[in-house]
Design a protein around this motif. Structure first.
Motif, PDB file in Angstrom:
ATOM      1  N   UNK A 149       0.802  -1.219   0.000  1.00 55.70           N
ATOM      2  CA  UNK A 149       0.000   0.000   0.000  1.00 55.70           C
ATOM      3  C   UNK A 149       0.842   1.279   0.000  1.00 55.70           C
ATOM      4  N   UNK A 150       2.173   1.161  -0.095  1.00 58.57           N
ATOM      5  CA  UNK A 150       3.032   2.346   0.005  1.00 58.57           C
ATOM      6  C   UNK A 150       4.037   2.389  -1.140  1.00 58.57           C
ATOM      7  N   UNK A 151       4.261   3.585  -1.685  1.00 58.12           N
ATOM      8  CA  UNK A 151       5.405   3.760  -2.589  1.00 58.12           C
ATOM      9  C   UNK A 151       6.267   4.890  -2.056  1.00 58.12           C
ATOM     10  N   UNK A 152       7.568   4.768  -2.282  1.00 53.99           N
ATOM     11  CA  UNK A 152       8.496   5.819  -1.872  1.00 53.99           C
ATOM     12  C   UNK A 152       9.290   6.287  -3.083  1.00 53.99           C
ATOM     13  N   UNK A 153       9.143   7.560  -3.411  1.00 55.39           N
ATOM     14  CA  UNK A 153      10.008   8.214  -4.392  1.00 55.39           C
ATOM     15  C   UNK A 153      11.004   9.065  -3.625  1.00 55.39           C
ATOM     16  N   UNK A 154      12.291   8.860  -3.887  1.00 51.09           N
ATOM     17  CA  UNK A 154      13.278   9.728  -3.249  1.00 51.09           C
ATOM     18  C   UNK A 154      14.123  10.367  -4.335  1.00 51.09           C
ATOM     19  N   UNK A 155      14.481  11.616  -4.122  1.00 54.05           N
ATOM     20  CA  UNK A 155      15.302  12.332  -5.096  1.00 54.05           C
ATOM     21  C   UNK A 155      16.483  12.985  -4.414  1.00 54.05           C
ATOM     22  N   UNK A 178      12.335  16.615   2.557  1.00 54.82           N
ATOM     23  CA  UNK A 178      13.750  16.517   2.219  1.00 54.82           C
ATOM     24  C   UNK A 178      14.082  15.479   1.130  1.00 54.82           C
ATOM     25  N   UNK A 179      13.386  15.530  -0.018  1.00 50.23           N
ATOM     26  CA  UNK A 179      13.712  14.610  -1.114  1.00 50.23           C
ATOM     27  C   UNK A 179      12.925  13.312  -1.085  1.00 50.23           C
ATOM     28  N   UNK A 180      12.307  13.004   0.054  1.00 47.08           N
ATOM     29  CA  UNK A 180      11.516  11.774   0.173  1.00 47.08           C
ATOM     30  C   UNK A 180      10.052  12.086  -0.103  1.00 47.08           C
ATOM     31  N   UNK A 181       9.396  11.214  -0.860  1.00 45.42           N
ATOM     32  CA  UNK A 181       7.945  11.361  -1.021  1.00 45.42           C
ATOM     33  C   UNK A 181       7.280   9.994  -0.925  1.00 45.42           C
ATOM     34  N   UNK A 182       6.565   9.781   0.173  1.00 43.53           N
ATOM     35  CA  UNK A 182       5.826   8.533   0.358  1.00 43.53           C
ATOM     36  C   UNK A 182       4.394   8.718  -0.111  1.00 43.53           C
ATOM     37  N   UNK A 183       3.838   7.687  -0.719  1.00 42.07           N
ATOM     38  CA  UNK A 183       2.403   7.631  -0.976  1.00 42.07           C
ATOM     39  C   UNK A 183       1.857   6.434  -0.225  1.00 42.07           C
ATOM     40  N   UNK A 184       1.007   6.678   0.744  1.00 40.49           N
ATOM     41  CA  UNK A 184       0.535   5.621   1.623  1.00 40.49           C
ATOM     42  C   UNK A 184      -0.976   5.480   1.472  1.00 40.49           C
ATOM     43  N   UNK A 185      -1.448   4.274   1.229  1.00 41.86           N
ATOM     44  CA  UNK A 185      -2.890   4.060   1.119  1.00 41.86           C
ATOM     45  C   UNK A 185      -3.554   4.360   2.458  1.00 41.86           C
ATOM     46  N   UNK A 199       7.093   5.020  11.158  1.00 39.99           N
ATOM     47  CA  UNK A 199       8.262   4.390  10.566  1.00 39.99           C
ATOM     48  C   UNK A 199       8.798   5.241   9.410  1.00 39.99           C
ATOM     49  N   UNK A 200       7.903   5.745   8.576  1.00 39.47           N
ATOM     50  CA  UNK A 200       8.336   6.509   7.408  1.00 39.47           C
ATOM     51  C   UNK A 200       8.967   7.838   7.828  1.00 39.47           C
ATOM     52  N   UNK A 223       3.032   2.561  10.540  1.00 40.40           N
ATOM     53  CA  UNK A 223       3.727   2.802   9.271  1.00 40.40           C
ATOM     54  C   UNK A 223       4.141   4.261   9.158  1.00 40.40           C
ATOM     55  N   UNK A 250      10.447   8.508  10.435  1.00 41.29           N
ATOM     56  CA  UNK A 250      11.659   8.351  11.256  1.00 41.29           C
ATOM     57  C   UNK A 250      12.912   8.691  10.453  1.00 41.29           C
ATOM     58  N   UNK A 251      12.808   8.743   9.108  1.00 43.18           N
ATOM     59  CA  UNK A 251      13.957   9.125   8.283  1.00 43.18           C
ATOM     60  C   UNK A 251      14.128  10.652   8.240  1.00 43.18           C
TER      61      UNK A 251
END
Lengths: 243, 243, 243
Positions: free
Chosen positions: A170-176, B101-108, B74-75, B71, B77-78
């Motif tokens: 259920x999760x995706x992570x895009x990091x740049x 900071x460069x991270x992009x989560x998509x969480x259902x 957890x996400x 969840x 925590x970075x």
């Protein structure tokens, strides 16, 4: 063989090798140590040169020695971070002496012929390349490990980014990692998927602040980093093919 | 929904909720987030308001969303301790975007109807009240946990103390927090016994330095603490009846 | 009995005793606490005197008390490093009161007759002696534990060193502490083998910076260290006989 080396350099040398395997066959010559090693699953390679110039003192004839890296790392863990460590092998002896600050270990060498043969390293001509702060990419790897066991890495020269994609149910992570953090602008384009286990071990072992990453479409990734101005290592990791 | 919030506030918000349960049904409105939640054993409640004024920026229509807090914790925590975290849900989407900071989560998101219904919170009129340094009471809770699974808490306005009693076989522990440490003088008197497991989770989750405790004879305890000047939470824990 | 003592001294007192055993029979008199204790396997002894002068205040009649040291250590772990701890037993009571900073424990004493009888400590006249920094010898012990379960210790007055030898299959470790580190020059010569488990527990428990080691050929080792200017302990450990 009679050498002296700063513990910080020796520890990083051993640490990088152990990212791949715990038993090393080291080619010793007057120019230093050289090792090519493959992991037991034949997925990751390391090619490493520890130049005689990276030692405090170095005197050695040509030879091939087998070393249990786990034991060696354990023994030198009693040394201070910048202690000078003496590594020596007496003429005709099959024992490595490891000495520092009152401690003197004598460790039986492994028979080099029992250590897995180093492979011929393929000559790859990869299209994309970028230099990143090791810490930034390692942070992305660690965050991605929470989701999945593999990661898709992209170098995009137009957008001037290194980006990653990982996903789990259920999760995706895009990091740049963009130009505000990159050490050099990306050259060329490429994208492939790799095992996070291996990447985590590899980047964890690199204490140098800068790492160069080379990749191509669905080809191996090459991860290069210096020890100091004289020595460096190059990791190569096979891609995972999406099924 | 489109919001930005400092990680330190978001993390404490999530932490306090997780002292009770890991799945939250959040009521979103233009005034902020509001949650009432009960633990699976129906022993402890939390009522929490995260005001829109506690956000760096906040824009939202009325809605109800379900979130897996474990969840989410957890996400983020970075993220750095004071990183700004963007939380957003696009119109008609069932996914929460969490970016920093460069991270992009998509969480259902969770279907709110699958998350345990918030209870009606009873209106209690408790006789005794005192404001204590969170750290002092948490230290007493931790020491008491070494003895037993419950603790008797007393507020004594004549002696101007909050005191506790816990016991185990051959040992008893009396602890007192007196006026040298209390933030306000105790008002009223009360005494009851509570489960240490719950108290430890609750006080551990409160990072604010001050906590107000309200209790009465053999009634629930109420534990209130601010996040900042705009937001606060209130825990309620049922007493254990001595058998 | 009514006493007050600094936690740092009390904790080291308890820690040294616990290197040998967890239940103590303490002889209390107006001069302080005195204990002789043997470990369950009859291999290691401790003789310890905690002088009344090491206490902040001390008032006691002659008595013998039994204490569960594990519990006591656990309870005072909530105290600050230099908190003053009150230890008291009321006339005719069988409970020890342990009080500090708002905490008051009441702990049932053990029946002294159920605690293993202290042995008569043999009067040894050992030939070799040296005073070492506790940290240096503990580092050697810890490194040796990675190899084996016993260690050979040598005091060599001619070479002015304390040296050790430990070995495991393919590795040997020689460690030397020379005059650059020793606190006093070695007197006499001796060499014997001891169990590392016991030595590690003993040296770990000594927080004082200096320790005096006495040994002889294949005789017990004596390890002496002060608490402060008034109190000290002496460990005695039987040698292992090489088979």
């Amino acid at each position: 063989m009679k050498t002296e080396i700063n513990n910080s350099i020796l520890s990083e040398f051993i640490g990088r090798l152990r990212a791949i395997h715990d038993e090393a066959r080291i080619n010793v010559s007057e120019t230093g140590f050289e090792i090519k090693m493959i992991d037991p699953a034949n997925v990751a390679l390391i090619s490493i040169e520890l130049s005689s110039q990276s030692f405090e003192s170095f005197s050695a004839d040509e030879s091939e020695i087998g070393i249990d890296l786990e034991k060696l790392a354990d023994y030198i863990s009693a040394a201070g971070k910048n202690d000078i460590i003496k590594l020596s092998i007496e003429e005709g002896s099959s024992k490595l002496k490891v000495a520092f600050d009152g401690f003197e270990y004598e460790v039986a060498l492994l028979d080099p012929s029992t250590v897995k043969q180093a492979p011929r390293i393929p000559n790859l001509d990869l299209t994309a390349q970028v230099c990143v702060p090791t810490k930034e990419i390692y942070t992305v790897i660690k965050a991605s490990e929470k989701l999945e066991d593999h990661i898709c890495i992209t170098i995009d020269s137009a957008k001037q980014i290194l980006s990653t994609l990982s996903a789990k149910e259920t999760t995706t992570l895009n990091a740049e990692i963009g130009m505000d953090k990159l050490i050099s602008a990306p050259i060329g384009d490429g994208k492939a998927m790799y095992s996070l286990d291996y990447l985590a071990d590899i980047f964890k072992s690199i204490k140098n602040k800068e790492t160069t990453i080379k990749l191509d479409s669905d080809k191996p990734i090459i991860i290069e980093s210096q020890f100091d101005e004289y020595s460096s290592s190059s990791f190569m990791l096979a891609p995972r093919i999406e099924s």
